[in-house]
Design a protein around this motif. Structure first.
Motif, PDB file in Angstrom:
ATOM      1  N   VAL A   4      22.257 110.514  13.042  1.00  0.00           N
ATOM      2  CA  VAL A   4      22.056 110.034  14.423  1.00  0.00           C
ATOM      3  C   VAL A   4      21.991 108.512  14.451  1.00  0.00           C
ATOM      4  N   LEU A   5      21.288 107.925  13.491  1.00  0.00           N
ATOM      5  CA  LEU A   5      21.198 106.466  13.442  1.00  0.00           C
ATOM      6  C   LEU A   5      22.553 105.837  13.139  1.00  0.00           C
ATOM      7  N   GLN A   6      23.332 106.494  12.305  1.00  0.00           N
ATOM      8  CA  GLN A   6      24.655 105.962  11.959  1.00  0.00           C
ATOM      9  C   GLN A   6      25.576 105.928  13.173  1.00  0.00           C
ATOM     10  N   TYR A   7      25.453 106.932  14.045  1.00  0.00           N
ATOM     11  CA  TYR A   7      26.290 107.021  15.244  1.00  0.00           C
ATOM     12  C   TYR A   7      25.421 106.939  16.505  1.00  0.00           C
ATOM     13  N   ARG A   8      24.473 106.027  16.475  1.00  0.00           N
ATOM     14  CA  ARG A   8      23.491 105.938  17.557  1.00  0.00           C
ATOM     15  C   ARG A   8      24.120 105.629  18.913  1.00  0.00           C
ATOM     16  N   ASP A   9      25.184 104.830  18.942  1.00  0.00           N
ATOM     17  CA  ASP A   9      25.802 104.517  20.231  1.00  0.00           C
ATOM     18  C   ASP A   9      26.378 105.773  20.881  1.00  0.00           C
TER      19      ASP A   9
ATOM     20  N   ILE B  99      21.701 115.048  20.522  1.00  0.00           N
ATOM     21  CA  ILE B  99      20.971 114.828  19.271  1.00  0.00           C
ATOM     22  C   ILE B  99      20.433 116.145  18.718  1.00  0.00           C
TER      23      ILE B  99
ATOM     24  N   TYR C  70      25.341 108.864  20.379  1.00  0.00           N
ATOM     25  CA  TYR C  70      24.243 109.731  20.791  1.00  0.00           C
ATOM     26  C   TYR C  70      23.479 109.163  21.987  1.00  0.00           C
ATOM     27  N   LEU C  71      23.396 107.837  22.102  1.00  0.00           N
ATOM     28  CA  LEU C  71      22.733 107.244  23.267  1.00  0.00           C
ATOM     29  C   LEU C  71      23.506 107.531  24.540  1.00  0.00           C
TER      30      LEU C  71
ATOM     31  N   LEU D 298      18.514 112.750  11.141  1.00  0.00           N
ATOM     32  CA  LEU D 298      18.137 111.435  11.655  1.00  0.00           C
ATOM     33  C   LEU D 298      19.057 110.345  11.104  1.00  0.00           C
TER      34      LEU D 298
ATOM     35  N   PRO E  72      22.157 111.715  25.034  1.00  0.00           N
ATOM     36  CA  PRO E  72      20.967 111.937  24.195  1.00  0.00           C
ATOM     37  C   PRO E  72      20.690 113.396  23.858  1.00  0.00           C
TER      38      PRO E  72
END
Length: 269
Positions: free
Chosen positions: A60-65, A74, A67-68, A57, A71
């Motif tokens: 994923v938050l660090q590279y959220r763009d 993830i 992963y978005l 997690l 999706p």
């Protein structure tokens, strides 16, 4: 050497400390539990799973763009995206809570966690210390699809990503759209797609089927780069800085986020 080859399987070396930590933690849980009357295998496994989830997690938050934009990637944990500090913080927090609430398992859980985390840290340090310096960009030649010969030295002095691949390799095929997108978007790094061991006709047939534009398709007919860098499986991606040093590497299918992290390591601020 980037991987430990077990028959047809290739295990990345950076996974070994995690496996060793799990074995040590379970062994300590059993040994201490025998003396204290409280085996902590259940809480230990719960703590470990929580750490793995937290580490994923955090990445994923660090590279959220990235992963978005995709999706489903993830859940593709084989990309190696993991935030160790987030994992350690989660494990220590949950481990402390469980140890406080379960007196009979307190010492077994505490000892197992401490031993496991210590083994993990020592293992990672040992790999970095004892592993030989990765080979630099070799004085080798590759071919273009048109049959021209180019020295790899042409790319010295700039950050380069070298992706070793083959058309028969399913994860290689799946990651091509990611490599294509980043090739089109970034001009601060060159991504070389170096095919291992296939002929031009086979490669061109694959490219004709692929719905993604690719640049810098190169041929390594004798798979010399795989041998040079000690890669035991495909795909392998090497992140090489302007001085020709391998700063990061990844064995297996790339996600966009994992590619971004590797590029960050070689591109100057």
């Amino acid at each position: 050497m980037m991987s430990l080859n077990l028959g047809p399987l290739a295990l990345p070396l950076d996974r070994l400390p995690l496996l060793a930590a799990l074995v040590v933690a379970l062994l300590l849980s059993w040994l201490i539990g025998r003396r204290q009357g409280g085996n902590a295998d259940g809480p230990l496994l719960l703590t470990g799973l929580t750490g793995l989830l937290a580490g994923r997690l955090g990445f994923v938050l660090q590279y959220r763009d990235d992963y978005l934009a995709a999706p489903m990637s993830i859940i593709n944990v084989t990309d190696g995206g993991f935030a160790p500090l987030a994992a350690i913080a989660a494990m220590l927090a949950l481990g402390a809570l469980l140890a406080w609430r379960r007196p009979l398992q307190r010492w077994a859980l505490t000892g197992a966690l401490a031993g496991g985390l210590a083994t993990w840290g020592v293992g990672i340090a040992a790999i970095h210390t004892l592993s030989p310096e990765p080979p630099t960009l070799p004085d080798a030649h590759v071919q273009t699809l048109a049959g021209d010969v180019r020295p790899l030295g042409d790319w010295r002095g700039e950050p380069v990503v070298i992706n070793l691949w083959a058309s028969w390799c399913p994860p290689c095929r799946r990651e091509m759209p990611v490599l294509s997108d980043v090739q089109q978007e970034r001009d601060d790094v060159t991504i070389l797609l170096v095919n291992q061991g296939e002929d031009p006709a086979t490669i061109q047939a694959f490219l004709n089927e692929l719905d993604a534009p690719l640049e810098h398709i190169l041929l390594d007919p004798r798979s010399g780069l795989s041998g040079h860098y000690g890669s035991g499986a495909l795909p392998t991606t090497l992140f090489i800085d302007a001085e020709g040093r391998v700063v990061d590497s990844h064995l297996g299918e790339l996600s966009r986020a994992r590619l971004s992290r590797g590029i960050e390591a070689i591109v100057a601020d």
